[in-house]
Scaffold this motif. Structure first.
Motif, mmCIF file in Angstrom:
data_model
loop_
_atom_site.group_PDB
_atom_site.id
_atom_site.type_symbol
_atom_site.label_atom_id
_atom_site.label_comp_id
_atom_site.label_asym_id
_atom_site.label_seq_id
_atom_site.Cartn_x
_atom_site.Cartn_y
_atom_site.Cartn_z
ATOM 1 N N GLY A 45 0.911 -1.129 0.024
ATOM 2 C CA GLY A 45 0.074 -0.050 -0.053
ATOM 3 C C GLY A 45 0.725 1.222 0.001
ATOM 4 O O GLY A 45 0.356 2.414 -0.577
ATOM 5 N N THR A 46 1.992 1.311 0.468
ATOM 6 C CA THR A 46 2.958 2.152 0.459
ATOM 7 C C THR A 46 3.704 2.391 -0.909
ATOM 8 O O THR A 46 4.078 1.745 -1.551
ATOM 9 N N THR A 47 3.620 3.797 -1.269
ATOM 10 C CA THR A 47 4.541 4.169 -2.414
ATOM 11 C C THR A 47 5.429 5.076 -2.034
ATOM 12 O O THR A 47 5.377 5.833 -1.266
ATOM 13 N N ILE A 180 7.327 9.797 0.062
ATOM 14 C CA ILE A 180 6.626 8.647 0.643
ATOM 15 C C ILE A 180 5.232 9.046 0.855
ATOM 16 O O ILE A 180 4.608 9.956 1.339
ATOM 17 N N ASN A 181 4.367 8.004 0.429
ATOM 18 C CA ASN A 181 2.904 8.020 0.776
ATOM 19 C C ASN A 181 2.754 6.701 1.387
ATOM 20 O O ASN A 181 2.974 5.615 0.839
ATOM 21 N N ALA A 212 11.029 3.459 8.694
ATOM 22 C CA ALA A 212 11.173 2.425 8.229
ATOM 23 C C ALA A 212 10.904 2.191 6.728
ATOM 24 O O ALA A 212 11.459 1.638 6.294
ATOM 25 N N ALA A 213 9.929 2.890 6.287
ATOM 26 C CA ALA A 213 9.521 2.948 4.985
ATOM 27 C C ALA A 213 10.556 3.612 4.003
ATOM 28 O O ALA A 213 10.902 3.300 2.909
ATOM 29 N N PHE A 214 10.908 4.711 4.740
ATOM 30 C CA PHE A 214 12.137 5.510 3.985
ATOM 31 C C PHE A 214 13.480 4.483 3.890
ATOM 32 O O PHE A 214 14.063 4.418 2.771
ATOM 33 N N THR A 215 13.621 3.701 4.652
ATOM 34 C CA THR A 215 14.818 2.955 4.704
ATOM 35 C C THR A 215 14.608 1.792 3.737
ATOM 36 O O THR A 215 15.645 1.406 2.927
ATOM 37 N N ALA A 216 13.389 1.189 3.473
ATOM 38 C CA ALA A 216 13.152 0.279 2.647
ATOM 39 C C ALA A 216 13.014 0.936 1.204
ATOM 40 O O ALA A 216 13.719 0.228 0.289
ATOM 41 N N ILE A 217 12.714 1.975 0.864
ATOM 42 C CA ILE A 217 12.833 2.636 -0.176
ATOM 43 C C ILE A 217 14.350 2.660 -0.768
ATOM 44 O O ILE A 217 14.668 2.642 -2.074
ATOM 45 N N ARG A 218 15.185 3.197 0.195
ATOM 46 C CA ARG A 218 16.595 3.348 -0.188
ATOM 47 C C ARG A 218 17.126 1.873 -0.671
ATOM 48 O O ARG A 218 17.948 1.831 -1.272
#
Length: 221
Positions: A45-47, A180-181, A212-218
């Motif tokens: 669900g996160t983009t 991040i959304n 955590a989402a930012f870390t995953a995006i990187r």
């Protein structure tokens, strides 16, 4: 709305109740449509988006500035009468959570500097409910209980849903460093309403999930 100037116009409205100003809109998004968001595998669900040269550009920025946080009410929010003081409490609580749990090692400044990354944050898709009037409220005992709750800071307004959006830009560029959304996971159980006076604890979890989402995006890119 495109570019940094559009984002700044979006966030410049202020509530005088707090130095971390806030404004409220009926619906909308913080992240411009031109930003190429892609799914984040670890967070259904996160983009998100991160610039190909993020590391090089970020290395040139030595501080972080958080402009006024905005709140976007969902069009179908059962209650829309949130007060400026309540908005200020929400945005202050989230800004504190970001500073203490996400940006604790960063140089967060109160005014933007030439070397600041501008970190725009919005709470979107916000749905609120308000406890309806009960017969007990009309009795002397009910009025006394209600008065005691007001003194104790117990809110009649509750939060049911919200999505966190974030976008970082350099002060001299219209191009996003990252975006991040981060909505609740799709298909998750309908959350229990959380009273506004209990929301700070929830926002701490939202801030950590954003990190955590930012870390995953990187890692994904």
């Amino acid at each position: 709305m495109n570019g940094r100037s559009g984002l700044l116009r979006l966030l410049v409205c202020a509530c005088a109740a707090t130095s971390l100003a806030c404004s409220i809109a009926n619906a909308g998004n913080l992240i411009p449509a031109s930003v190429p968001l892609t799914p984040v595998v670890q967070f259904p669900g996160t983009t998100g988006y991160i610039a190909p040269d993020y590391d090089a550009r970020r290395a040139m920025l030595h501080s972080v500035y958080i402009p006024p946080i905005e709140i976007f009410l969902a069009p179908d929010s059962p209650y829309k009468g949130i007060e400026p003081e309540q908005m200020a409490e929400l945005t202050t609580a989230f800004s504190n959570a970001l500073r203490e749990n996400v940006l604790k090692t960063a140089n967060v400044v109160d005014t933007p500097q030439p070397d600041s990354m501008i970190l725009h944050i919005a709470l979107t898709d916000v749905r609120l409910t308000r406890r309806s009037l009960r017969l007990r409220d009309l009795t002397p005992i009910g009025a006394a209980i209600d008065g005691a709750k007001r003194v104790a800071g117990v809110s009649k307004v509750s939060l049911t849903t919200l999505t966190v959006q974030a976008i970082g830009v350099a002060p001299d560029s219209d191009i996003a460093l990252f975006a991040i959304n981060n909505p609740p996971p799709p298909g998750s159980a309908e959350p229990e309403p959380v009273r506004l006076d209990q929301v700070p604890a929830l926002l701490e979890k939202k801030a950590e999930r954003l990190r955590a989402a930012f870390t995953a995006i990187r890692e994904q890119h």
